[in-house]
Design an enzyme around this catalytic site. Structure first.
Site, PDB file in Angstrom:
ATOM      1  N   GLU A   1       2.489  16.866  38.777  1.00  0.00           N
ATOM      2  CA  GLU A   1       2.067  17.599  37.576  1.00  0.00           C
ATOM      3  C   GLU A   1       0.660  18.179  37.730  1.00  0.00           C
ATOM      4  OE1 GLU A   1       4.962  15.397  34.326  1.00  0.00           O
ATOM      5  OE2 GLU A   1       2.804  14.974  34.251  1.00  0.00           O
TER       6      GLU A   1
ATOM      7  N   ASN B   1       3.991  16.148  19.369  1.00  0.00           N
ATOM      8  CA  ASN B   1       3.254  14.883  19.450  1.00  0.00           C
ATOM      9  C   ASN B   1       1.921  14.996  20.193  1.00  0.00           C
ATOM     10  OD1 ASN B   1       4.276  15.155  21.999  1.00  0.00           O
ATOM     11  ND2 ASN B   1       5.441  13.249  22.014  1.00  0.00           N
TER      12      ASN B   1
ATOM     13  N   TYR C   1       9.507  20.440  32.562  1.00  0.00           N
ATOM     14  CA  TYR C   1      10.306  19.389  31.906  1.00  0.00           C
ATOM     15  C   TYR C   1      11.731  19.317  32.482  1.00  0.00           C
ATOM     16  CZ  TYR C   1       6.864  18.137  28.317  1.00  0.00           C
ATOM     17  OH  TYR C   1       5.758  17.656  27.647  1.00  0.00           O
TER      18      TYR C   1
ATOM     19  N   HIS D   1       0.537  15.206  26.192  1.00  0.00           N
ATOM     20  CA  HIS D   1       1.397  14.748  27.283  1.00  0.00           C
ATOM     21  C   HIS D   1       0.544  13.967  28.269  1.00  0.00           C
ATOM     22  CE1 HIS D   1       4.210  14.889  30.705  1.00  0.00           C
ATOM     23  NE2 HIS D   1       3.132  15.153  31.421  1.00  0.00           N
TER      24      HIS D   1
ATOM     25  N   LYS E   1      -1.087  19.631  23.628  1.00  0.00           N
ATOM     26  CA  LYS E   1       0.078  20.479  23.353  1.00  0.00           C
ATOM     27  C   LYS E   1      -0.223  21.519  22.266  1.00  0.00           C
ATOM     28  CE  LYS E   1       3.557  17.062  24.804  1.00  0.00           C
ATOM     29  NZ  LYS E   1       4.810  16.361  24.396  1.00  0.00           N
TER      30      LYS E   1
HETATM   31  P1  GDP Z   1       6.599  11.262  26.811  1.00  0.00           P
HETATM   32  O1  GDP Z   1       6.536  10.896  28.271  1.00  0.00           O
HETATM   33  O2  GDP Z   1       6.075  10.179  25.897  1.00  0.00           O
HETATM   34  O3  GDP Z   1       5.978  12.609  26.494  1.00  0.00           O
HETATM   35  O4  GDP Z   1       8.151  11.377  26.391  1.00  0.00           O
HETATM   36  P2  GDP Z   1       9.433  11.958  27.176  1.00  0.00           P
HETATM   37  O5  GDP Z   1       9.135  12.225  28.624  1.00  0.00           O
HETATM   38  O6  GDP Z   1      10.569  11.054  26.839  1.00  0.00           O
HETATM   39  O7  GDP Z   1       9.706  13.337  26.427  1.00  0.00           O
HETATM   40  C1  GDP Z   1       8.978  14.499  26.744  1.00  0.00           C
HETATM   41  C2  GDP Z   1       8.671  15.237  25.453  1.00  0.00           C
HETATM   42  O8  GDP Z   1       9.877  15.713  24.866  1.00  0.00           O
HETATM   43  C3  GDP Z   1       8.042  14.370  24.342  1.00  0.00           C
HETATM   44  O9  GDP Z   1       6.655  14.180  24.481  1.00  0.00           O
HETATM   45  C4  GDP Z   1       8.373  15.171  23.102  1.00  0.00           C
HETATM   46  O10 GDP Z   1       7.499  16.315  22.936  1.00  0.00           O
HETATM   47  C5  GDP Z   1       9.791  15.655  23.441  1.00  0.00           C
HETATM   48  N1  GDP Z   1      10.813  14.702  22.973  1.00  0.00           N
HETATM   49  C6  GDP Z   1      11.123  13.490  23.511  1.00  0.00           C
HETATM   50  N2  GDP Z   1      12.124  12.894  22.841  1.00  0.00           N
HETATM   51  C7  GDP Z   1      12.479  13.764  21.852  1.00  0.00           C
HETATM   52  C8  GDP Z   1      13.474  13.721  20.838  1.00  0.00           C
HETATM   53  O11 GDP Z   1      14.239  12.752  20.687  1.00  0.00           O
HETATM   54  N3  GDP Z   1      13.528  14.807  20.008  1.00  0.00           N
HETATM   55  C9  GDP Z   1      12.701  15.881  20.137  1.00  0.00           C
HETATM   56  N4  GDP Z   1      12.839  16.918  19.293  1.00  0.00           N
HETATM   57  N5  GDP Z   1      11.762  15.957  21.102  1.00  0.00           N
HETATM   58  C10 GDP Z   1      11.632  14.914  21.943  1.00  0.00           C
END
Ligand code: GDP
Length: 140
Positions: A126, A112, A49, A115, A9
Site C-alpha cells: 500500500e 469511517n 481494494y 484506513h 478518507k
Molecule cells: P478495515 O481494514 O477496518 O478498513 O476494514 P475492511 O478491510 O474489512 O474493509 C475496508 C473498507 O470497506 C472499510 O474501512 C469500510 O470503508 C468498507 N466496509 C467494510 N465493511 C463494510 C460493510 O459491511 N458495509 C459497507 N458499506 N462498507 C464496508
C-alpha cells in the site's frame, strides 16, 4: 522503526477533520514521513481494494473512495502496523473503542474516516501504491 500506510478518507477530508486526526496520530507517537493528497479514479480505487472485489460493499466502497480527495500518509512508529490499527479502532464505529479515531470521527461502517494497512506485507504494497521510493527516502 516500521512504516505503515494510513489514508484519511473523503468523509473526514470533507468534514475538515484532517487537523484533528493528524494531531491524534502525532500524539500517539507516529511520525509523518510522507503525505499526499490524491483523487482516486474508479480503477485505482478498485485496485486498492481488490481484496474486497467479491464483497457486496465493493461498488459503494469504490464510489465513496472516489467521491473526493483523500490524504495518503506514510507513518513511522515501532510496530507501526499493529499500533496504528489500535489507534484507529474497529471498522464499524459502533464497535470502536472510545477515544479511537473511528469512534470519534467515523459516520458509519463505510464512511469511517481512516484506513490503515492490516499487515506488514500489505503496508509495503500500500505504501508503494501511493509513494515512490524517493518519496519515502529518509523514512525507515
Ligand atoms: P478495515 O481494514 O477496518 O478498513 O476494514 P475492511 O478491510 O474489512 O474493509 C475496508 C473498507 O470497506 C472499510 O474501512 C469500510 O470503508 C468498507 N466496509 C467494510 N465493511 C463494510 C460493510 O459491511 N458495509 C459497507 N458499506 N462498507 C464496508
Amino acid at each position: 522503526m516500521d512504516l505503515t500506510l494510513a489514508i484519511i478518507k473523503p468523509d473526514a477530508v470533507e468534514g475538515r477533520k484532517i487537523g484533528r486526526i493528524l494531531a491524534q496520530l502525532e500524539d500517539a507517537g507516529f511520525s509523518i514521513r510522507a503525505a499526499k493528497f490524491v483523487q482516486l479514479d474508479e480503477p485505482q480505487a478498485g485496485a486498492f481494494y481488490a481484496v474486497h472485489s467479491e464483497r457486496p460493499f465493493y461498488e459503494p466502497l469504490k464510489r465513496f473512495m472516489t467521491s473526493g480527495p483523500i490524504l495518503a500518509l506514510a507513518l513511522e512508529h515501532e510496530d507501526a502496523v499493529t499500533r496504528l490499527r489500535k489507534v484507529i479502532g474497529a471498522t464499524d464505529p459502533a464497535e470502536a473503542e472510545p477515544g479511537t479515531v473511528r469512534a470519534q470521527y467515523a459516520e458509519s461502517k463505510e464512511r469511517n474516516a481512516i484506513h490503515a494497512s492490516d499487515s506488514d506485507e500489505t503496508a509495503r504494497q500500500e505504501l508503494s501504491f501511493f509513494f515512490s521510493s524517493r518519496e519515502l527516502m529518509g523514512a525507515a
